[in-house]
Design an enzyme around this catalytic site. Structure first.
Site, PDB file in Angstrom:
ATOM      1  N   ASP A  16       0.767  -1.396   0.239  1.00 24.67           N
ATOM      2  CA  ASP A  16       0.031   0.261  -0.124  1.00 24.67           C
ATOM      3  C   ASP A  16       0.810   1.293   0.275  1.00 24.67           C
ATOM      4  O   ASP A  16       0.120   2.177  -0.548  1.00 24.67           O
ATOM      5  CB  ASP A  16      -0.666  -0.271   1.091  1.00 24.67           C
ATOM      6  CG  ASP A  16      -2.320   1.021   1.254  1.00 24.67           C
ATOM      7  OD1 ASP A  16      -2.127   1.794   0.188  1.00 24.67           O
ATOM      8  OD2 ASP A  16      -2.915   1.938   2.413  1.00 24.67           O
ATOM      9  N   HIS A 207      -7.218   0.605   9.819  1.00 25.30           N
ATOM     10  CA  HIS A 207      -6.425   1.000   9.406  1.00 25.30           C
ATOM     11  C   HIS A 207      -6.945   2.837   8.570  1.00 25.30           C
ATOM     12  O   HIS A 207      -7.758   3.307   7.623  1.00 25.30           O
ATOM     13  CB  HIS A 207      -7.094   0.697   7.470  1.00 25.30           C
ATOM     14  CG  HIS A 207      -6.149   0.495   6.752  1.00 25.30           C
ATOM     15  ND1 HIS A 207      -5.300   0.054   5.762  1.00 25.30           N
ATOM     16  CD2 HIS A 207      -5.913   1.951   5.662  1.00 25.30           C
ATOM     17  CE1 HIS A 207      -4.165   0.245   4.740  1.00 25.30           C
ATOM     18  NE2 HIS A 207      -4.555   2.026   4.627  1.00 25.30           N
ATOM     19  N   HIS A 209      -5.372   7.119   7.655  1.00 27.57           N
ATOM     20  CA  HIS A 209      -4.626   7.533   6.949  1.00 27.57           C
ATOM     21  C   HIS A 209      -3.839   9.126   7.491  1.00 27.57           C
ATOM     22  O   HIS A 209      -5.144   8.996   8.247  1.00 27.57           O
ATOM     23  CB  HIS A 209      -5.058   7.270   5.689  1.00 27.57           C
ATOM     24  CG  HIS A 209      -4.861   6.382   4.315  1.00 27.57           C
ATOM     25  ND1 HIS A 209      -4.129   6.714   3.148  1.00 27.57           N
ATOM     26  CD2 HIS A 209      -5.060   5.509   5.217  1.00 27.57           C
ATOM     27  CE1 HIS A 209      -4.078   6.123   2.874  1.00 27.57           C
ATOM     28  NE2 HIS A 209      -4.478   4.435   3.680  1.00 27.57           N
ATOM     29  N   CYS A 240      -2.142  10.235  -1.566  1.00 28.32           N
ATOM     30  CA  CYS A 240      -3.370  10.143  -0.855  1.00 28.32           C
ATOM     31  C   CYS A 240      -4.098  10.402  -2.358  1.00 28.32           C
ATOM     32  O   CYS A 240      -3.918  11.729  -2.568  1.00 28.32           O
ATOM     33  CB  CYS A 240      -4.453  10.564   0.817  1.00 28.32           C
ATOM     34  SG  CYS A 240      -6.043  10.065   0.611  1.00 28.32           S
TER      35      CYS A 240
END
Length: 303
Positions: A16, A207, A209, A240
């Site tokens: 990722d 998860h 950000h 992102c």
């Protein structure tokens, strides 16, 4: 409520974190990164993605990486598998876990893959069945669980609906992901508590950000409701794509520093992760995005 005594950190940097890098990273660099993370003590490393190289060029070396890494006994090496072709490649690469994904936002699902949430999850049924048949661990991931770049707010019930669908496919673990990093602690508690009514809380993961700088606070809020599995990315790797110029995954070093301060066991060597973060950042030609990692590295230089 008391916090968990132990948590599992899933390291997602090699997949990722690196997948959106523009410059192609040599396979040997990715292999060394995974090996460094294995040696640091992670129980689960997201190492590969078997998607079409036409769409994600960075992951074209996934088979090569999986073949060359030094596998540490007991470590789960995961791969993203969007379809049966991806699953077959993951099986050939001896992945220990495959990851399927859906969105909690109907608008996100329609805009990105031109189908409804229900249709998108249904597409994974054959993948899930085949994974189970081969004795491979199955993880489901729910993107945009705390907010969507198209529709804005995402109700907790929408998240719970996708949790139910992934549960029915036989997922062993389900990730609740803040894809654009807009979540805040109160919202995180509500969503996690709602998701836990549909799936065992010990098998739910956070998860987060860090787009708005809330990721560590959101992890703490998750701990308060009993979540004990978290995803993070060494050196804060990953952008992102829906918020231009924003940061992506929460940095592993920052998460480990938090856990260390709380006295929560992770089984991971923070110093070794700092080394891995500095290594990959040097390879990418930029400073690591981890505050704790950079602070520890600077302290070493001036010691």
């Amino acid at each position: 409520m008391s916090l968990p005594n132990k948590v599992k950190i899933v390291e997602v940097g090699p997949r990722d974190g690196l997948q959106n890098e523009r410059e192609i990273i040599p396979a040997e660099v990715k292999i060394e990164l995974v090996d460094r993370l294995s040696a640091a003590g992670f129980a689960n490393i997201e190492a590969a993605s078997f998607v079409s190289s036409k769409w994600v060029r960075q992951m074209a070396t996934s088979s090569e990486v999986m073949a060359a890494i030094r596998r540490k006994p007991g470590v789960v090496y995961s791969a993203l598998t969007p379809n049966m072709r991806g699953l077959e490649a993951a099986i050939a690469a001896k992945a220990d876990e495959v990851v399927i994904f859906g969105a909690a936002s109907e608008a996100f699902s329609q805009k990105n893959i031109n189908c409804s949430i229900a249709e998108s999850v249904e597409r994974f049924r054959a993948v899930a069945q085949a994974a189970k048949l081969h004795g491979i661990r199955l993880r489901g991931s729910i993107s945009c669980a705390f907010g969507c770049p198209y529709q804005g707010e995402v109700p907790p019930d929408s998240v719970a609906d996708v949790v139910r669908r992934l549960r029915e496919l036989g997922c062993d673990e389900i990730d609740i992901a803040d894809t654009i990093g807009v979540g805040t602690p109160g919202q995180v508690r509500r969503v996690m508590e709602r998701a836990a009514r549909e799936f065992p809380i010990g098998q739910l993961s956070g998860h987060f950000h860090d787009t708005y700088g809330q990721a560590v606070a959101n992890i703490y809020a998750s701990l308060e409701v009993g979540i004990a599995v978290f995803h993070s990315s060494v050196a804060g790797l990953g952008g992102c794509p829906y918020a231009k110029g924003a940061t992506g995954n929460v940095a592993t070093e920052d998460v480990l520093y938090l856990m260390q301060g709380l006295g929560i066991e992770t089984g991971i060597d923070l110093d070794a992760v700092v080394d891995a973060g500095q290594f990959i950042s040097q390879q990418l030609g930029r400073k690591a995005a981890s505050r704790a990692g950079n602070a520890i590295a600077a302290k070493r230089r001036f010691a």
